[in-house]
Design a protein around this motif. Structure first.
Motif, PDB file in Angstrom:
ATOM      1  N   THR A 187      12.626  -8.950  46.374  1.00 42.66           N
ATOM      2  CA  THR A 187      13.144  -7.971  47.284  1.00 42.66           C
ATOM      3  C   THR A 187      13.215  -6.679  46.802  1.00 42.66           C
ATOM      4  N   GLY A 212      18.123  -4.838  46.314  1.00 44.29           N
ATOM      5  CA  GLY A 212      17.338  -6.041  46.335  1.00 44.29           C
ATOM      6  C   GLY A 212      18.010  -6.994  45.475  1.00 44.29           C
ATOM      7  N   ARG A 247      16.142  -6.354  53.034  1.00 46.53           N
ATOM      8  CA  ARG A 247      16.156  -7.449  52.107  1.00 46.53           C
ATOM      9  C   ARG A 247      15.905  -8.708  52.827  1.00 46.53           C
ATOM     10  N   ALA A 271       9.315  -5.136  47.046  1.00 47.08           N
ATOM     11  CA  ALA A 271       8.699  -5.794  48.020  1.00 47.08           C
ATOM     12  C   ALA A 271       7.567  -5.093  48.981  1.00 47.08           C
TER      13      ALA A 271
END
Length: 200
Positions: free
Chosen positions: A171, A166, A133, A174
């Motif tokens: 994130t 995330g 992340r 992603a």
């Protein structure tokens, strides 16, 4: 995108801020029987979250999938109550027999092998370090967390993936260049049929 914690807005506080998952007000939405059960298991259910995304609309709850995986010994608990898993082979049997998805275990998978599977229209649950992340930070190791890779990037040189832990929208859905992904990747995973539900 789906997260392994019931309240997406609290993922960062839980995984990076030390918030007790039992304090998540959305815990019941996960299908857990109590806040305590939710708190004990949610951090282990990245694989079930990936499966929920692969199953798409109408997928069972997170803990219903966990219950199914437990019946196949895809998760186990030792004498001290420590949760072990996800164990790929029984997980693949569970997914194939119960949910009708052609799940294939890849014990030795290269980054280019991932691209080949994506090009075949499959998605890939890949073992990565949870630090993915923050891809700008070198990871201290590889593996231990699962993300769902869905496609190549437009330039063909990277991958799109959904991260169950995330902490932000960027994130959770992603994309990173393949060499960056490789730094976090443990070289193993499970591929599943592609699904329009997973998107880019």
């Amino acid at each position: 995108m789906l997260t392994q914690f019931a309240s997406p807005g609290l993922v960062g506080a839980i995984v990076e801020g030390g918030l007790d998952p039992a304090e998540d007000p959305g815990w019941a939405d996960s299908g857990a029987s109590s806040p305590a059960e939710y708190a004990r298991w949610a951090g282990h259910l990245c694989g079930m979250t990936c499966l929920r995304m692969a199953l798409g609309t109408g997928a069972p709850s997170l803990f219903a999938l966990r219950d199914g995986a437990l019946k196949y010994d895809a998760y186990t608990e030792d004498a001290d109550g420590v949760i072990k898993g996800l164990v790929y082979a029984p997980f693949a049997r569970y997914v194939s027999e119960v949910h009708g998805l052609d799940a294939v275990v890849h014990r030795h998978l290269s980054p280019t092998g991932i691209l080949d599977l994506l090009d075949e229209g499959r998605t890939v649950m890949a073992s990565v370090h949870y630090g993915i992340r923050h891809p700008e930070v070198p990871p201290p190791g590889r593996g231990g967390h699962l993300v769902l890779l869905t496609s190549r990037t437009a330039d063909g040189a990277g991958v799109h993936f959904h991260n169950p832990s995330g902490t932000t929208a960027a994130t959770r859905a992603a994309c990173v260049p393949l060499p960056v992904f490789e730094r976090f990747f443990a070289g193993r995973g499970v591929s599943l049929p592609g699904s329009t539900a997973t998107g880019p």
